[in-house]
Structure formats: C-alpha cells, structure tokens
Design an enzyme around this catalytic site. Structure first.
Site, PDB file in Angstrom:
ATOM      1  N   ASP A  18       0.903  -0.941   0.029  1.00  0.00           N
ATOM      2  CA  ASP A  18      -0.059   0.060   0.235  1.00  0.00           C
ATOM      3  C   ASP A  18       1.073   1.267  -0.016  1.00  0.00           C
ATOM      4  O   ASP A  18       1.881   1.265  -0.129  1.00  0.00           O
ATOM      5  CB  ASP A  18      -0.981  -0.081   1.205  1.00  0.00           C
ATOM      6  CG  ASP A  18      -0.377   0.080   2.641  1.00  0.00           C
ATOM      7  OD1 ASP A  18       1.051   0.247   2.499  1.00  0.00           O
ATOM      8  OD2 ASP A  18      -0.910  -0.492   3.430  1.00  0.00           O
ATOM      9  N   GLN A  19       0.231   2.549   0.164  1.00  0.00           N
ATOM     10  CA  GLN A  19       1.088   3.659   0.152  1.00  0.00           C
ATOM     11  C   GLN A  19       1.952   3.698   1.260  1.00  0.00           C
ATOM     12  O   GLN A  19       3.087   4.461   1.086  1.00  0.00           O
ATOM     13  CB  GLN A  19       0.006   4.692   0.203  1.00  0.00           C
ATOM     14  CG  GLN A  19       0.721   6.177  -0.015  1.00  0.00           C
ATOM     15  CD  GLN A  19      -0.265   7.253  -0.066  1.00  0.00           C
ATOM     16  OE1 GLN A  19      -1.655   7.226   0.392  1.00  0.00           O
ATOM     17  NE2 GLN A  19       0.074   8.426  -0.167  1.00  0.00           N
TER      18      GLN A  19
END
Length: 143
Positions: A18-19
């Site tokens: 994810d980010q």
C-alpha cells in the site's frame, strides 16, 4: 510426527504494498497459493498435471493470522506443510517469515476438497492413490 515443510522464498514487490510500503493483506492469501503450488511441484507434479488427471482442489475455507507486516523489498519465506489429510479433504498450513530477522509475520491455513472436473467430491485414495500416498507421507514427515 513432524510433517515435511516446503519453503519458497520471494521478494515483496512494490505492487503488493500500500502507500505506506506495507504488504496489502490479501496478498498473503496469494502467497499461500504460491506455497501450495510449489509444495505440489516438489512431488514432480504440477497443478496442471493434477487437473489433467481429473483432480481439482477447490478452496473451501481459509484462515489467516497477521502478526507483523512485511514491507516493500523484504525477502520472505513461505513455509508450507500438510496439516491434515483424508481421502476427500486436504488442509495446508503456512508460515510467512521475514528472512533477514526470522520474524514470523503471518500464519494461516487453507482447506480443500478433492473433486473431479464437475466439482463432485472424489476419494483421492481411490482416484490417484500414488498422489494420496505422497501427500499422506508429507503429513507424516516422510518423503
């Protein structure tokens, strides 16, 4: 009884995170599939060959326990073993460990039923006795 554990290593790809650079939770289930596929390959048999013999292994249940996150570029080891086997069902157990510090990240299990191409349950011990015997031996800790 110590079942045979098959290990397979992979490096966390950016697309699996994810980010924050943490592995997105559903990717662990994909890694379980990698572990299962490589486990079967250890018998000099591929999933494709198993399916060509008329044996499918549809997933019926899955459980997963997250301990710590894997992160981008970590090398992880997927440890797979046969947890339970009957002539109609098979359960694999998994551990995902970070290689650099041997930290246990995730544990889980997947349960499968042996079926034919029409998804009707079959007894693997009758349909493919050699495959069944190999899986049973892996569960018992022998080759």
């Amino acid at each position: 009884m110590n079942p045979v554990v098959h290990s397979h290593r992979l490096r966390v790809r950016y697309s699996e995170t994810d980010q924050m650079g943490v592995v997105y939770h559903t990717n662990y289930l994909n890694w379980f599939e990698v572990g299962r596929t490589e486990f079967i390959r250890h018998a000099d048999l591929t999933y494709r060959e198993l399916e060509e013999k008329g044996v499918l292994l549809p997933l019926t249940d899955a459980s997963i326990s997250y301990k710590k996150p894997a992160k981008y570029d970590d090398e992880v080891e997927i440890r797979t073993h046969v947890d339970e086997i009957t002539s109609v069902r098979l359960t694999f157990a998994y551990e995902i460990v970070r290689v650099s510090d041997a930290e246990l990240l995730v544990t889980g299990k997947t349960m499968h039923v042996f079926t034919n191409a029409a998804f009707k349950p079959i007894r693997l011990s009758r349909t493919e006795p050699d495959v069944y015997e190999w899986l049973e031996n892996q569960h018992k800790g022998g080759e």
